[in-house]
Design a protein around this motif. Structure first.
Motif, mmCIF file in Angstrom:
data_model
loop_
_atom_site.group_PDB
_atom_site.id
_atom_site.type_symbol
_atom_site.label_atom_id
_atom_site.label_comp_id
_atom_site.label_asym_id
_atom_site.label_seq_id
_atom_site.Cartn_x
_atom_site.Cartn_y
_atom_site.Cartn_z
ATOM 1 N N ILE A 158 0.821 -1.161 -0.015
ATOM 2 C CA ILE A 158 0.013 -0.137 0.099
ATOM 3 C C ILE A 158 0.897 1.158 -0.128
ATOM 4 C CG2 ILE A 158 -1.737 1.185 1.329
ATOM 5 C CD1 ILE A 158 -1.140 -2.356 1.931
ATOM 6 N N LYS A 159 0.997 1.826 -1.132
ATOM 7 C CA LYS A 159 1.976 2.820 -1.299
ATOM 8 C C LYS A 159 1.327 4.273 -1.692
ATOM 9 C CE LYS A 159 5.841 4.210 -4.140
ATOM 10 N NZ LYS A 159 6.706 3.664 -5.433
ATOM 11 N N ASP A 160 1.913 5.457 -0.864
ATOM 12 C CA ASP A 160 1.251 6.689 -1.215
ATOM 13 C C ASP A 160 2.558 7.526 -1.762
ATOM 14 O OD1 ASP A 160 2.321 8.226 1.137
ATOM 15 O OD2 ASP A 160 1.390 6.749 2.212
ATOM 16 N N ASP A 161 2.263 8.619 -2.263
ATOM 17 C CA ASP A 161 3.187 9.516 -2.821
ATOM 18 C C ASP A 161 3.067 10.959 -1.893
ATOM 19 O OD1 ASP A 161 0.749 10.493 -3.747
ATOM 20 O OD2 ASP A 161 1.681 11.364 -5.703
ATOM 21 N N GLY A 162 2.849 10.614 -0.625
ATOM 22 C CA GLY A 162 2.572 11.850 0.315
ATOM 23 C C GLY A 162 3.883 12.387 0.983
ATOM 24 N N LYS A 163 3.739 12.872 2.110
ATOM 25 C CA LYS A 163 4.808 13.516 2.812
ATOM 26 C C LYS A 163 5.770 12.570 3.674
ATOM 27 C CE LYS A 163 1.945 14.484 6.774
ATOM 28 N NZ LYS A 163 1.283 15.360 7.411
ATOM 29 N N GLY A 164 5.275 11.313 3.815
ATOM 30 C CA GLY A 164 6.185 10.299 4.583
ATOM 31 C C GLY A 164 6.041 10.505 5.686
ATOM 32 N N ILE A 165 6.442 9.627 6.740
ATOM 33 C CA ILE A 165 6.327 9.302 8.077
ATOM 34 C C ILE A 165 7.140 10.436 8.728
ATOM 35 C CG2 ILE A 165 6.321 7.764 10.150
ATOM 36 C CD1 ILE A 165 5.727 5.787 8.476
ATOM 37 N N ASP A 166 6.848 11.079 9.778
ATOM 38 C CA ASP A 166 7.598 11.904 10.676
ATOM 39 C C ASP A 166 8.227 11.379 11.661
ATOM 40 O OD1 ASP A 166 8.805 14.087 12.053
ATOM 41 O OD2 ASP A 166 7.086 15.441 12.121
ATOM 42 N N VAL A 213 7.659 -1.483 6.992
ATOM 43 C CA VAL A 213 7.419 -0.093 6.494
ATOM 44 C C VAL A 213 8.541 0.682 6.056
ATOM 45 C CG1 VAL A 213 6.180 2.180 7.455
ATOM 46 C CG2 VAL A 213 5.725 0.184 8.481
ATOM 47 N N THR A 214 8.496 1.232 4.934
ATOM 48 C CA THR A 214 9.424 1.853 4.282
ATOM 49 C C THR A 214 9.127 3.165 4.246
ATOM 50 O OG1 THR A 214 9.038 1.125 2.215
ATOM 51 C CG2 THR A 214 10.785 -0.110 3.232
ATOM 52 N N THR A 215 9.824 4.457 4.319
ATOM 53 C CA THR A 215 9.242 5.744 4.096
ATOM 54 C C THR A 215 10.558 6.768 3.563
ATOM 55 O OG1 THR A 215 7.884 7.640 5.036
ATOM 56 C CG2 THR A 215 9.524 6.386 6.525
ATOM 57 N N GLU A 216 10.254 7.686 3.024
ATOM 58 C CA GLU A 216 11.063 8.812 2.754
ATOM 59 C C GLU A 216 10.404 10.124 2.807
ATOM 60 O OE1 GLU A 216 13.976 9.955 -1.040
ATOM 61 O OE2 GLU A 216 12.725 8.105 -1.235
ATOM 62 N N THR A 239 5.010 6.785 1.615
ATOM 63 C CA THR A 239 5.474 5.611 2.549
ATOM 64 C C THR A 239 4.824 4.532 1.949
ATOM 65 O OG1 THR A 239 5.083 7.267 4.436
ATOM 66 C CG2 THR A 239 4.728 4.841 4.761
ATOM 67 N N THR A 240 5.409 3.275 2.236
ATOM 68 C CA THR A 240 4.839 2.110 1.750
ATOM 69 C C THR A 240 4.717 1.088 2.755
ATOM 70 O OG1 THR A 240 5.811 2.255 -0.508
ATOM 71 C CG2 THR A 240 5.264 0.046 0.094
ATOM 72 N N PHE A 241 3.582 0.562 2.999
ATOM 73 C CA PHE A 241 3.163 -0.536 3.895
ATOM 74 C C PHE A 241 3.254 -1.762 3.328
ATOM 75 C CE2 PHE A 241 1.937 3.238 6.291
ATOM 76 C CZ PHE A 241 1.993 2.843 7.567
ATOM 77 N N THR A 242 4.185 -2.736 3.682
ATOM 78 C CA THR A 242 4.084 -3.917 2.852
ATOM 79 C C THR A 242 3.700 -5.122 3.979
ATOM 80 O OG1 THR A 242 6.142 -3.414 1.547
ATOM 81 C CG2 THR A 242 5.723 -5.672 1.751
ATOM 82 N N LEU A 243 2.700 -5.965 3.422
ATOM 83 C CA LEU A 243 2.100 -6.970 4.278
ATOM 84 C C LEU A 243 2.645 -8.176 3.257
ATOM 85 C CD1 LEU A 243 -1.560 -6.117 4.621
ATOM 86 C CD2 LEU A 243 -0.084 -6.504 6.421
ATOM 87 N N ILE A 244 3.372 -9.066 4.267
ATOM 88 C CA ILE A 244 3.888 -10.330 3.809
ATOM 89 C C ILE A 244 3.052 -11.322 4.232
ATOM 90 C CG2 ILE A 244 5.904 -12.017 3.510
ATOM 91 C CD1 ILE A 244 7.526 -9.022 4.279
ATOM 92 N N LEU A 245 2.421 -12.201 3.510
ATOM 93 C CA LEU A 245 1.185 -13.124 4.003
ATOM 94 C C LEU A 245 1.546 -14.513 3.402
ATOM 95 C CD1 LEU A 245 -1.998 -10.680 3.224
ATOM 96 C CD2 LEU A 245 -0.868 -11.089 5.415
#
Length: 603
Positions: free
Chosen positions: A356-364, A432-435, A440-446
């Motif tokens: 689940i990836k967004d092109d927003g401001k990233g995690i503070d 979670v990876t963020t810049e 930010t990208t949340f990665t679910l490994i199922l």
């Protein structure tokens, strides 16, 4: 209700739910392109079909409500009703009501309030048709007045009776030839019909709809078969060559994986429901967001998809509420006015990966670190020494939120912990990876399936246990001289990281406090399983390592469902019950961040 009627009802619910899902997607598309005729036609077709199917099943509320919605789109098709934000609000609310009415079919105490919105739809159509009627009457009156002042030229056959006389005269003249022509046409038609009848074949669909309960029951039976197979092989392995059981193992394994394969569904089944979720969340936040779906044909176990569905909603709403900026902020940052949310899935060796990836401001990250210190979860010195991944992992703790203001999407401190628990419950993981400024990208490994779980078997106190490989980092054998002691805790160094370690026997059995002293006195190497959860690692010291094995895990049931640190059980080939460790519970209970103390060697 008979079994057959029950099947028809379930079939209707399934098809109706799919229809409503498609309506949501089409409505979301129409809101962005209100003049798209094809979308309007498709919505009209779906509401018309739903109305007819509901009437055929005797669900009058659904039928009449769908009829009211169909009438509205009749006016939209005609161009009588112009679509604006107010109309879209009513239409989306109508689809929500339809969903509730369909869901209420299997509920005895459901009381869906639908009359108000249905009346609003009916009044809307009624008012439009009154205006059309008044306009039509005015036009007719104007035409009549104009015609009365104009000289009329009599046309042969203008009067219906005169026209019929003309036709009769013509028939008397050409009756014989006309009759022959009609007869010839009839003969040809009969031949064609006969030929079509002779060559017509009955065809059957290649798809058979099977209730999920039947598949669950079948999978349970196959699981019991696998357990019984392993028991027989273990019981007779000394008397019979293991090759004698090869065919049995192959056939039962093929059967097991075939049943598991039947339960697989494409993730698009769930992903396509999120067009409406994104639309509603973006509207609530006053933002513009485009949804991109990738890898919708990736397959996963239906039960897993159902369990994580709410988690995906949380992540999507979180991305819109926390991640994607509003249009003005994005424009000032030289970004496009609309944010982009990408929902993608792919198969990897460990199972299914959903991003689940967004092109927003990233995690503070600095803000999270500050909040963690404010809450007293970690002291300031320890927090400064934590990595970004360790700081980010706090967003999955219950009650954590960086929003000071509570709204419909965020600020309550609930949501992300639910996501983590759902992933844990199916044996999955989340990263979670963020810049900053990029997104930010949340990665679910199922896992692909919950039916079979890959585990590591080991012994503690002559009892066998299993630990899921999904939470296992490594297995190491360490001499006691390599173990460090910090106050009353044991630490081991692995891959340049210091990891807290404990004897599993101390955790499971009271009165085993001296097990550590016995181990220190012994010169044998310590067998340690390194496990991980939510960015935290822990070493478990066990008595003996056995083997990796795929197991069929059964959940704990009453009256033992309260047992701590155990997620379920399986039966091994020797007939013994094997407990499966609940790694998230163990780490949540025992992990301690305060590691800034001096370490000394154990021996």
């Amino acid at each position: 209700m008979s079994n057959k009627e029950n099947e028809y009802k379930e079939l209707f619910i399934s098809e109706a739910s799919s229809s409503v899902e498609e309506l949501n997607n089409l409505m979301t598309r129409l809101e962005k392109s209100p003049a798209e005729v094809k979308t309007i036609d498709n919505i009209f077709r779906i509401t018309h079909t739903l109305k007819g199917n509901a009437a055929g099943m005797g669900f009058e509320k659904i039928s009449k409500f769908a009829h009211a919605l169909e009438d509205v789109f009749t006016e939209i098709k005609k161009g009588s009703l112009l679509l604006d934000s107010e109309i879209f609000t009513v239409l989306f609310k109508s689809i929500d009501i339809l969903t509730e009415l369909i869901d209420s079919i299997n509920s005895t105490d459901a009381n869906v309030k639908y009359r108000g919105i249905q009346k609003k739809l009916e009044v809307l159509v009624e008012n439009l048709r009154k205006k059309e009627s008044a306009a039509s009457q005015t036009l007719k009156t104007t035409y009549t007045r104009k015609s009365s002042t104009t000289k009329k030229t009599k046309v042969a056959g203008e009067n219906p009776s005169e026209l019929q006389e003309t036709i009769d005269k013509k028939n008397k003249t050409d009756l014989k030839d006309t009759g022959n022509a009609i007869t010839e046409v009839q003969d040809v038609a009969e031949v064609v019909v006969t030929e079509e009848t002779d060559t017509k074949k009955i065809t059957f669909s290649d798809v058979v709809q099977v209730p999920v309960k039947k598949l669950d029951n079948l999978l349970n039976l196959v699981g019991e078969l696998i357990i019984e197979r392993d028991r027989l092989i273990t019981q007779h392995e000394n008397n019979v060559s293991r090759n004698e059981f090869n065919r049995l193992k192959r056939v039962t394994s093929d059967l097991q994986y075939s049943v598991m394969d039947v339960r697989l569904v494409q993730v698009g089944f769930l992903f396509n429901k999120f067009h409406r979720v994104v639309r509603d969340a973006a509207t609530s936040e006053g933002k513009k967001v485009d949804l991109i779906i990738e890898g919708s044909d990736t397959e996963i176990d239906r039960n897993i998809l159902q369990i994580i569905s709410d988690s995906l909603i949380h992540l999507i709403r979180n991305a819109i509420g926390h991640g994607i900026e509003d249009s003005k902020v994005r424009q000032s940052a030289k970004k496009s006015e609309s944010g982009t949310l990408t929902l993608s899935a792919r198969n990897e060796s460990e199972g299914v990966v959903i991003d689940i990836k967004d092109d927003g401001k990233g995690i503070d990250i600095a803000r999270i670190r500050e909040k963690v210190i404010q809450k007293g979860w970690v002291d300031a010195n320890a927090a400064k020494n934590m990595s970004e991944d360790e700081i980010i992992s706090f967003i999955f703790e219950p009650g954590f939120s960086t929003n000071e203001v509570v709204n419909s999407i965020s600020g309550r401190g609930v949501g992300m912990d639910v996501v983590k628990k759902a992933a844990d419950s199916v044996g999955g993981n989340i990263k979670v990876t963020t810049e900053a400024g990029k997104g930010t990208t949340f990665t679910l490994i199922l896992p692909s399936s919950m039916a079979v779980k890959a585990t590591l078997l080991f012994e503690v106190g002559h009892t066998q246990y299993a630990i899921p490989l999904a939470y296992t980092d490594a297995v190491i054998s360490v001499h006691k001289s390599k173990i460090l002691k910090m106050q009353n805790r044991l630490m081991v160094s692995h891959l340049d990281k210091t990891i807290e370690t404990l004897f599993l026997k101390e955790l499971f059995f009271k009165g085993e406090e001296n097990v550590r002293e016995k181990a220190i006195q012994s010169d044998e190497k310590w067998q340690i399983i390194i496990i991980h959860y939510n960015g935290k690692k822990l070493g478990l010291i066990v008595d003996k390592l056995l083997q990796q094995k795929e197991i069929v895990e059964k959940p704990l049931k009453k009256p033992v469902d309260f047992v701590k640190f155990i997620s379920g059980v399986t039966i091994l080939g020797n007939g013994n019950v094997c407990l499966v460790l609940n790694v998230p519970q163990i780490i949540q209970k025992l992990f301690n961040y305060s590691l800034n103390v001096n370490a000394t060697a154990v021996a």
